[in-house]
Design an enzyme around this catalytic site. Structure first.
Site, mmCIF file in Angstrom:
data_model
loop_
_atom_site.group_PDB
_atom_site.id
_atom_site.type_symbol
_atom_site.label_atom_id
_atom_site.label_comp_id
_atom_site.label_asym_id
_atom_site.label_seq_id
_atom_site.Cartn_x
_atom_site.Cartn_y
_atom_site.Cartn_z
ATOM 1 N N GLY A 51 26.485 38.485 47.895
ATOM 2 C CA GLY A 51 25.282 39.165 48.370
ATOM 3 C C GLY A 51 24.790 40.224 47.405
ATOM 4 N N GLY A 64 19.694 37.572 38.650
ATOM 5 C CA GLY A 64 20.750 36.707 38.110
ATOM 6 C C GLY A 64 21.135 35.644 39.139
ATOM 7 N N HIS A 65 21.373 36.091 40.386
ATOM 8 C CA HIS A 65 21.711 35.129 41.448
ATOM 9 C C HIS A 65 20.564 34.143 41.656
ATOM 10 C CE1 HIS A 65 24.205 38.651 43.048
ATOM 11 N NE2 HIS A 65 25.098 37.705 42.857
ATOM 12 N N GLN A 69 39.761 39.690 47.008
ATOM 13 C CA GLN A 69 39.630 39.804 45.550
ATOM 14 C C GLN A 69 39.415 41.241 45.093
ATOM 15 O OE1 GLN A 69 35.981 37.217 45.551
ATOM 16 N NE2 GLN A 69 35.361 38.509 43.849
ATOM 17 N N LYS A 85 28.236 36.550 33.263
ATOM 18 C CA LYS A 85 28.640 37.956 33.217
ATOM 19 C C LYS A 85 30.134 38.051 33.533
ATOM 20 C CE LYS A 85 27.930 40.953 36.448
ATOM 21 N NZ LYS A 85 29.251 41.543 36.780
ATOM 22 N N SER A 123 25.471 43.270 41.179
ATOM 23 C CA SER A 123 25.257 43.887 42.497
ATOM 24 C C SER A 123 25.683 45.352 42.461
ATOM 25 C CB SER A 123 26.048 43.138 43.551
ATOM 26 O OG SER A 123 25.656 41.786 43.546
ATOM 27 N N ARG A 124 26.690 45.662 41.655
ATOM 28 C CA ARG A 124 27.176 47.046 41.586
ATOM 29 C C ARG A 124 26.154 47.993 40.963
ATOM 30 N NH1 ARG A 124 31.840 44.105 40.847
ATOM 31 N NH2 ARG A 124 33.540 44.549 42.286
HETATM 32 O O1 PAF Z 1 31.234 36.297 41.436
HETATM 33 C C1 PAF Z 1 31.263 36.591 42.642
HETATM 34 O O2 PAF Z 1 30.300 37.100 43.231
HETATM 35 C C2 PAF Z 1 32.540 36.315 43.426
HETATM 36 O O3 PAF Z 1 33.662 36.523 42.668
HETATM 37 C C3 PAF Z 1 32.545 34.904 44.064
HETATM 38 C C4 PAF Z 1 32.569 33.819 43.005
HETATM 39 C C5 PAF Z 1 31.362 34.727 44.971
HETATM 40 C C6 PAF Z 1 33.825 34.720 44.916
HETATM 41 O O4 PAF Z 1 33.876 35.656 45.947
#
Ligand code: PAF
Length: 282
Positions: A31, A36-37, A61, A151, A188-189
């Site tokens: 999210g 980029g997304h 993670q 990235k 996102s950060r």
């Molecule tokens: O790159 C990310 O945003 C995350 O590491 C991913 C691949 C969605 C896995 O949670």
């Protein structure tokens, strides 16, 4: 836009609409969507009959609880962005219970050593968390093609390894880094940076570009020393690591070899916010 927050509903819907040879494109995200997304989604829309986007801030993670807590969560505006890009996109935005089914822990993966370099050294457990969630998502969605940004170059390499080792039938497609106008890699950060920090963060890509120039005449050690000294002079930025590594093995370059491709990788803290970037040195 088609919205699902339950894997069983999503699977049933995909089963209903998909014919045998339909390509499914998949863009996994956490999210806080940015250009980029969206570019990954565009790439998927061009090459697949349907596109699925997941939005899930994956707790396993995150090695740093503060980072997880402060990770931007902007579901409503994310959905708006997806809808205006293409109303046919299918979104899967589960909660932890739906995707982890009561067991929110990582499995342990062997990525042939890729996991011990750079991010792996500084974020213990991170790539186990990434592998766990991405494998789960692949099992739910069964994509033909999955799109990841460069990235997170090490993540991309690790996902390719995950797929190969587990014989998961999906093509992994890496897409180039999108940058803000000052060169800062989109992330996102970045939303957590103040306007001033965001402006000043241009130093990261500028440093990478200079490092690339220097690497044509200097050794990896000399370039690394120059980058370290550059950041020592910076007030608001702290360098976590800078490394020149072999693009395939991610092993640090000790002595340049003509038949290897190298890439420079960097991680920098600004006000406890961790930013990463990389550049091909070819
Ligand atoms: O790159 C990310 O945003 C995350 O590491 C991913 C691949 C969605 C896995 O949670």
């Amino acid at each position: 836009m088609y919205f699902y927050d339950k894997q069983t509903d999503l699977k049933a819907y995909l089963k209903k609409i998909l014919l045998n040879n339909d390509n499914v494109g998949f863009v996994p995200t956490m999210g806080a969507l940015h250009e980029g997304h969206l570019s990954l989604m565009k790439e998927s829309l061009q090459n697949n009959k349907i596109t699925v986007v997941s939005i899930f801030v994956n707790p396993t993670q995150f090695n740093n609880p503060e980072d997880l807590k402060k990770y931007p969560r902007t579901l409503e505006s994310d959905l708006e962005k997806i809808k205006s890009l293409n109303p046919e996109i299918i979104v899967y935005a589960p909660n932890a219970e739906d995707i982890y089914e009561g067991n929110t822990v990582s499995k342990s993966f062997n990525y042939d050593g890729l996991e011990f370099q750079m991010e792996g050294k500084h974020r213990p457990g991170h790539f186990d968390g990434v592998g766990t969630i991405v494998k789960k998502l692949f099992e739910i969605i069964n994509p033909t093609n999955a799109y990841f940004g460069e990235k997170d170059f090490q993540q991309l390499a690790i996902i390719k390894k995950l797929v190969k080792k587990n014989k998961i039938p999906v093509h992994i497609i890496g897409c180039q880094i999108h940058r803000e106008s000052n060169g800062l890699a989109m992330s996102s950060r970045n939303e957590r940076l103040s306007a001033d920090e965001r402006n000043k963060a241009e130093i990261i890509y500028k440093t990478l570009k200079t490092a690339k120039k220097l690497f044509s005449t200097k050794t990896a050690t000399e370039v690394t020393k120059w980058v370290t000294e550059t950041f020592e002079k910076q007030k608001i930025f702290t360098l976590e690591y800078f490394e020149i590594a072999d693009e395939n093995t991610l092993i640090t370059c000790k002595r340049k070899s003509k038949n290897k491709n190298y890439r420079a990788f960097i991680a920098v803290f600004v006000n406890n916010i961790r930013l990463i970037d990389n550049i091909s040195l070819k």
